[in-house]
Design an enzyme around this catalytic site. Structure first.
Site, PDB file in Angstrom:
ATOM      1  N   GLY A  19       0.796  -1.224   0.000  1.00  0.00           N
ATOM      2  CA  GLY A  19       0.000   0.000   0.000  1.00  0.00           C
ATOM      3  C   GLY A  19       0.824   1.268   0.000  1.00  0.00           C
ATOM      4  O   GLY A  19       0.289   2.342  -0.178  1.00  0.00           O
ATOM      5  N   GLU A  53       2.574   0.875 -10.128  1.00  0.00           N
ATOM      6  CA  GLU A  53       3.734   0.410 -10.888  1.00  0.00           C
ATOM      7  C   GLU A  53       3.293  -0.122 -12.252  1.00  0.00           C
ATOM      8  O   GLU A  53       3.922   0.163 -13.282  1.00  0.00           O
ATOM      9  CB  GLU A  53       4.443  -0.689 -10.103  1.00  0.00           C
ATOM     10  CG  GLU A  53       5.634  -1.307 -10.808  1.00  0.00           C
ATOM     11  CD  GLU A  53       6.219  -2.458 -10.010  1.00  0.00           C
ATOM     12  OE1 GLU A  53       7.063  -3.178 -10.567  1.00  0.00           O
ATOM     13  OE2 GLU A  53       5.836  -2.639  -8.835  1.00  0.00           O
TER      14      GLU A  53
END
Length: 515
Positions: A19, A53
């Site tokens: 997270g 990402e």
């Protein structure tokens, strides 16, 4: 597997908590990577960091035309990822509760997952499944999946036109000449030497050949850069352990009896490059390889040594290849690339460029450094620079490089000397904590310092390093000299003189002056 196939990889921080916001260093790594392998595990979608990402990776595939290889692992199927099913559905329930007012981000993540799932990749359940035998499913081991993914990666990073030589003017013909030497007596071991003046391109040529070697042909490959420099901070045993670790693919080669290691090496077809062998480091080279070049490795092995000392190579090699300077045409092309970002100079600059090329004598380093120095300069400034060139009576490359050094600001000169005397091959993060980062990047922009981002290190060409140290050592009065780095000289100085010193940097790792 990446060590076996010599694929340089970047693995994100396994200690980063789930997270956490994606780190700037990871964004930079994604930007620099040429290929992406994304593992979709059952818990992948629970991490906001992983999803960010993925969005960044897909952005780079579009922006730079790069490839992404998805791997669906641990029971995850492309459908789970595409439609956010199973554990991916649960993860998005949590994200929606956590970010109720950020619907756009949620949709962005979903779109990224769908796009990734539609990309050709590997489903571990399909890849490892072989067939039904007597109504029972038979699976390959997971190592089979790893090999298949590695095979795909190798195929993806071996384009038709090699990026290794892109922008390296004149390198292709030299590679062809060396290939012929390497192909001679294919069943016998051969040691080839690259000889030439500093800055002529020995290291560039050796590295280009090493990078293009097919890892399927040689069972082990190893490159030792800056051999003489490394001996200042490492023992021969350290380098030998690194060599054995890579070639034998063993994390603890020191635990293996030396005789057993030699026995294994003699069955191994190896390709080894040792860069910058000097007369002073020859004894260490003998110790490193037990001086049994032709008998140390298995049949068909190859070794390349580079040196500025021809006699060193004559004594160690079956054949010595002199790396020539660039001819006038290629030299003009290389200089023009750095001075104008074009293959050829504009007509009004051509005569001046030819004069610079003549002074450089085909030395690629000089051409590159002076090309950067002339970049974006007007004609009248070119004439001033050329006038300085005309005052040189010797073609010594350091005299040429001094022109660029003299045009640095005082702070840039100081940083240049600090790197040449103390910080070459040091960590970029460490150096920029000591020196102003803007000064370091300014020097890099002027081709006076290199920054190896893949290793996170400062890399100054040995010729430039010698130049900086020569400048400091020219301060003949010990009481006025500002930088000291040799242990004996420094201890003698402190014992005999009262001086004002700006900087002392000493490594005691291989010193006999410990107290």
């Amino acid at each position: 597997m990446n060590n076996e196939k010599h694929i340089l990889t970047y693995k994100d921080d396994v200690n980063l908590k789930r997270g956490d916001i994606i780190e700037p260093s990871l964004i930079e790594a994604i930007e620099r990577s040429s290929l992406y392998v994304v593992i979709f595990s059952p818990n992948y979608a629970t991490s906001r960091w992983c999803l960010d990402e993925l969005v960044k990776i897909l952005e780079c595939t579009k922006k730079y035309g790069r490839k992404m290889i998805p791997v669906f692992y641990g029971g995850v199927t492309p459908s789970h990822v595409r439609n956010q099913e199973a554990s991916y559905a649960d993860a998005f329930v949590e994200h929606k509760a956590k970010f109720p007012n950020d619907e756009a981000k949620l949709e962005n993540w979903k779109a990224a997952l769908k796009e990734a799932a539609d990309t050709s990749g590997f489903d571990s359940q399909v890849t490892t499944y072989v067939l039904m035998v007597f109504f029972k499913r038979v699976y390959w081991p997971e190592s089979h999946l790893v090999k298949e993914v590695t095979k795909r990666v190798l195929e993806a990073i071996r384009p038709n036109s090699s990026p290794i030589t892109e922008g390296l003017v004149g390198i292709e013909s030299e590679i062809e000449a060396v290939d012929k030497l390497l192909e001679t007596d294919p069943q016998r071991n051969r040691v080839i030497g690259f000889w030439g003046m500093p800055g002529i391109g020995k290291t560039t040529l050796a590295n280009s050949i090493f990078q293009k070697i097919d890892p399927d042909v040689f069972e082990g490959r190893h490159y030792i850069p800056d051999f003489a420099v490394q001996l200042k901070t490492k023992t021969v045993k350290d380098l030998q352990n690194e060599l054995f670790k890579v070639l034998l693919r063993d994390d603890n080669p020191q635990d293996i009896a030396f005789g057993h290691k030699l026995s294994r090496l003699r069955r191994l077809r190896a390709f080894v490059v040792i860069d910058d062998v000097t007369s002073a480091s020859m004894q260490a080279l003998e110790e490193l390889l037990d001086w049994k070049f032709c008998n140390l490795f298995g049949p068909g092995s190859r070794m390349i040594l580079t040196s500025t000392n021809q006699q060193v190579l004559i004594n160690a090699c079956q054949e010595v290849h002199q790396v020539p300077g660039l001819d006038e045409e290629k030299a003009l092309q290389l200089f023009s690339f750095y001075a104008f970002k074009k293959d050829q100079p504009p007509d009004e600059y051509k005569e001046r460029c030819e004069k610079v090329v003549a002074y450089c004598g085909g030395n690629p380093l000089a051409l590159r450094v002076l090309g950067v120095a002339f970049y974006k300069k007007k004609l009248d400034l070119w004439d001033m620079k050329l006038e300085k060139l005309r005052t040189l009576h010797k073609k010594d490359i350091q005299d040429l490089l001094m022109i660029s050094y003299n045009e640095l600001s005082r702070d840039e000169q100081s940083a240049f000397l600090d790197i040449a005397c103390f910080f070459n091959h040091e960590s970029y993060d460490f150096v920029t904590r000591v020196l102003d980062e803007d000064l370091v990047t300014n020097l890099a922009d002027k081709s006076l310092v290199g920054i190896d981002y893949s290793k996170g290190k400062i890399e100054m060409h040995v010729l430039l390093e010698d130049l900086g140290q020569d400048i400091v050592e020219a301060e003949t009065d010990p009481q006025k000299r500002t930088r000291w780095w040799e242990v004996k000289d420094t201890l003698d100085l402190l014992a005999k003189n009262k001086v004002n010193i700006e900087f002392i940097y000493i490594s005691f790792s291989n010193s006999n002056y410990l107290y």
